[in-house]
Design a protein around this motif. Structure first.
Motif, PDB file in Angstrom:
ATOM      1  N   GLY A  65      -2.687   4.666 -13.713  1.00 49.85           N
ATOM      2  CA  GLY A  65      -3.410   5.502 -12.775  1.00 49.85           C
ATOM      3  C   GLY A  65      -3.688   4.771 -11.468  1.00 49.85           C
ATOM      4  N   PRO A  66      -4.310   5.488 -10.541  1.00 45.11           N
ATOM      5  CA  PRO A  66      -4.616   4.898  -9.236  1.00 45.11           C
ATOM      6  C   PRO A  66      -5.479   3.641  -9.323  1.00 45.11           C
ATOM      7  CG  PRO A  66      -4.927   7.272  -9.160  1.00 45.11           C
ATOM      8  CD  PRO A  66      -4.656   6.903 -10.599  1.00 45.11           C
ATOM      9  N   ALA A  67      -6.466   3.634 -10.196  1.00 44.23           N
ATOM     10  CA  ALA A  67      -7.337   2.456 -10.316  1.00 44.23           C
ATOM     11  C   ALA A  67      -6.561   1.251 -10.814  1.00 44.23           C
ATOM     12  CB  ALA A  67      -8.515   2.755 -11.237  1.00 44.23           C
ATOM     13  N   GLY A  68      -5.671   1.473 -11.749  1.00 44.66           N
ATOM     14  CA  GLY A  68      -4.887   0.364 -12.294  1.00 44.66           C
ATOM     15  C   GLY A  68      -3.932  -0.236 -11.285  1.00 44.66           C
ATOM     16  N   ILE A  69      -3.264   0.617 -10.530  1.00 45.97           N
ATOM     17  CA  ILE A  69      -2.269   0.099  -9.585  1.00 45.97           C
ATOM     18  C   ILE A  69      -2.931  -0.447  -8.321  1.00 45.97           C
ATOM     19  CG2 ILE A  69      -1.687   2.179  -8.269  1.00 45.97           C
ATOM     20  CD1 ILE A  69       0.738  -0.441  -9.746  1.00 45.97           C
ATOM     21  N   SER A  70      -4.088   0.069  -7.949  1.00 45.95           N
ATOM     22  CA  SER A  70      -4.756  -0.439  -6.751  1.00 45.95           C
ATOM     23  C   SER A  70      -5.229  -1.879  -6.930  1.00 45.95           C
ATOM     24  CB  SER A  70      -5.923   0.460  -6.346  1.00 45.95           C
ATOM     25  OG  SER A  70      -6.960   0.385  -7.304  1.00 45.95           O
ATOM     26  N   SER A  71      -5.275  -2.327  -8.181  1.00 48.87           N
ATOM     27  CA  SER A  71      -5.670  -3.713  -8.450  1.00 48.87           C
ATOM     28  C   SER A  71      -4.721  -4.713  -7.819  1.00 48.87           C
ATOM     29  CB  SER A  71      -5.740  -3.964  -9.956  1.00 48.87           C
ATOM     30  OG  SER A  71      -6.718  -3.151 -10.532  1.00 48.87           O
ATOM     31  N   GLN A  73       0.824  -1.208   0.000  1.00 51.37           N
ATOM     32  CA  GLN A  73       0.000   0.000   0.000  1.00 51.37           C
ATOM     33  C   GLN A  73       0.856   1.255   0.000  1.00 51.37           C
ATOM     34  OE1 GLN A  73      -2.573  -0.715   3.400  1.00 51.37           O
ATOM     35  NE2 GLN A  73      -4.297  -1.043   2.023  1.00 51.37           N
ATOM     36  N   ALA A  74       1.929   1.234   0.757  1.00 50.80           N
ATOM     37  CA  ALA A  74       2.806   2.402   0.819  1.00 50.80           C
ATOM     38  C   ALA A  74       3.546   2.634  -0.496  1.00 50.80           C
ATOM     39  CB  ALA A  74       3.811   2.233   1.957  1.00 50.80           C
ATOM     40  N   LEU A  75       3.644   1.601  -1.286  1.00 53.86           N
ATOM     41  CA  LEU A  75       4.374   1.690  -2.555  1.00 53.86           C
ATOM     42  C   LEU A  75       3.496   2.036  -3.748  1.00 53.86           C
ATOM     43  CD1 LEU A  75       6.558  -1.505  -2.114  1.00 53.86           C
ATOM     44  CD2 LEU A  75       7.223   0.856  -1.658  1.00 53.86           C
ATOM     45  N   LEU A  76       2.198   2.110  -3.558  1.00 53.14           N
ATOM     46  CA  LEU A  76       1.295   2.323  -4.684  1.00 53.14           C
ATOM     47  C   LEU A  76       1.639   3.553  -5.523  1.00 53.14           C
ATOM     48  CD1 LEU A  76      -2.161   1.231  -3.224  1.00 53.14           C
ATOM     49  CD2 LEU A  76      -0.681  -0.030  -4.793  1.00 53.14           C
ATOM     50  N   PRO A  77       1.897   4.725  -4.927  1.00 56.42           N
ATOM     51  CA  PRO A  77       2.239   5.877  -5.774  1.00 56.42           C
ATOM     52  C   PRO A  77       3.510   5.646  -6.600  1.00 56.42           C
ATOM     53  CG  PRO A  77       1.620   6.618  -3.577  1.00 56.42           C
ATOM     54  CD  PRO A  77       1.745   5.115  -3.519  1.00 56.42           C
ATOM     55  N   ALA A  78       4.524   5.058  -5.986  1.00 60.92           N
ATOM     56  CA  ALA A  78       5.774   4.794  -6.714  1.00 60.92           C
ATOM     57  C   ALA A  78       5.549   3.750  -7.804  1.00 60.92           C
ATOM     58  CB  ALA A  78       6.862   4.332  -5.749  1.00 60.92           C
ATOM     59  N   LEU A  79       4.759   2.733  -7.516  1.00 61.30           N
ATOM     60  CA  LEU A  79       4.473   1.710  -8.518  1.00 61.30           C
ATOM     61  C   LEU A  79       3.661   2.287  -9.675  1.00 61.30           C
ATOM     62  CD1 LEU A  79       3.657  -1.304  -6.170  1.00 61.30           C
ATOM     63  CD2 LEU A  79       5.650  -1.071  -7.675  1.00 61.30           C
ATOM     64  N   ALA A  80       2.720   3.166  -9.371  1.00 67.37           N
ATOM     65  CA  ALA A  80       1.922   3.801 -10.429  1.00 67.37           C
ATOM     66  C   ALA A  80       2.826   4.598 -11.364  1.00 67.37           C
ATOM     67  CB  ALA A  80       0.847   4.696  -9.821  1.00 67.37           C
ATOM     68  N   MET A 117       6.555 -13.915  -3.999  1.00 69.41           N
ATOM     69  CA  MET A 117       7.197 -12.688  -3.526  1.00 69.41           C
ATOM     70  C   MET A 117       8.309 -12.274  -4.486  1.00 69.41           C
ATOM     71  SD  MET A 117       7.328 -13.426   0.565  1.00 69.41           S
ATOM     72  CE  MET A 117       8.478 -12.123   0.883  1.00 69.41           C
ATOM     73  N   ILE A 118       9.106 -13.237  -4.909  1.00 67.07           N
ATOM     74  CA  ILE A 118      10.174 -12.948  -5.866  1.00 67.07           C
ATOM     75  C   ILE A 118       9.565 -12.525  -7.204  1.00 67.07           C
ATOM     76  CG2 ILE A 118      12.052 -13.988  -7.210  1.00 67.07           C
ATOM     77  CD1 ILE A 118      12.617 -15.730  -4.685  1.00 67.07           C
ATOM     78  N   GLY A 119       8.520 -13.233  -7.630  1.00 64.74           N
ATOM     79  CA  GLY A 119       7.850 -12.876  -8.885  1.00 64.74           C
ATOM     80  C   GLY A 119       7.299 -11.466  -8.855  1.00 64.74           C
ATOM     81  N   ALA A 120       6.698 -11.073  -7.742  1.00 63.65           N
ATOM     82  CA  ALA A 120       6.158  -9.716  -7.620  1.00 63.65           C
ATOM     83  C   ALA A 120       7.285  -8.687  -7.666  1.00 63.65           C
ATOM     84  CB  ALA A 120       5.352  -9.576  -6.334  1.00 63.65           C
ATOM     85  N   ALA A 121       8.383  -8.990  -7.020  1.00 62.40           N
ATOM     86  CA  ALA A 121       9.515  -8.059  -7.013  1.00 62.40           C
ATOM     87  C   ALA A 121      10.108  -7.871  -8.403  1.00 62.40           C
ATOM     88  CB  ALA A 121      10.589  -8.550  -6.049  1.00 62.40           C
ATOM     89  N   LEU A 122      10.015  -8.900  -9.233  1.00 58.99           N
ATOM     90  CA  LEU A 122      10.610  -8.851 -10.570  1.00 58.99           C
ATOM     91  C   LEU A 122       9.594  -8.605 -11.680  1.00 58.99           C
ATOM     92  CD1 LEU A 122      13.088 -11.851 -10.179  1.00 58.99           C
ATOM     93  CD2 LEU A 122      13.567  -9.395  -9.916  1.00 58.99           C
ATOM     94  N   ALA A 123       8.343  -8.371 -11.325  1.00 57.53           N
ATOM     95  CA  ALA A 123       7.285  -8.195 -12.328  1.00 57.53           C
ATOM     96  C   ALA A 123       7.620  -7.052 -13.289  1.00 57.53           C
ATOM     97  CB  ALA A 123       5.948  -7.935 -11.650  1.00 57.53           C
TER      98      ALA A 123
END
Length: 133
Positions: free
Chosen positions: A38-44, A25-32, A84-90
């Protein structure tokens, strides 16, 4: 006062399960920004994990009863490393969503089953203390 290693194990299992679920959750803005969505896409990514937990949780207790709580907890803790590794490397948001969904499938066998394990392993008067309460 000595520390029971089982209490430490239960505390670590709970901490890691919830950290795994909520820390993005804390990373959502950086991931977006990183994935240019946008916010809707990354909040998925949060929705995917939560949905997977909701789908898995009702069956986790029955599976743990059949296979054994320690076995289910241990297997899930080992298995969750892969997503976890897969998410980190997505490389993109759909891949990240898929990895987060897989993580969510593996989280209910960790903490809720660990709480049931406390109920089995500790005397009733000590259950609150065994769970770290």
């Amino acid at each position: 006062m000595s520390i029971d290693p089982r209490q430490v194990a239960i505390a670590v299992a709970g901490f890691c399960a919830f950290l795994n679920l909520y820390s993005p959750q804390a990373l959502l803005p950086a991931l977006a920004r990183e994935f240019d969505v946008g916010p809707a896409g990354i909040s998925s990514i949060m929705t995917a994990g939560t949905l997977a937990i909701a789908l898995t949780a009702p069956f986790t207790g029955a599976v743990a009863d059949v296979l054994g709580r320690k076995r289910v907890i241990s297997a899930a803790m080992l298995a969750v490393v892969l997503p976890m590794i897969g998410a980190a490397l997505a490389a993109n948001v759909p891949a990240l969503i898929a990895w987060r969904f897989l993580q969510g499938l593996l989280l209910p066998p960790i903490f809720p089953v660990a709480v049931a394990y406390v109920g089995d392993e500790w005397p009733p008067a000590d259950v609150g203390r065994g769970a770290g309460v």
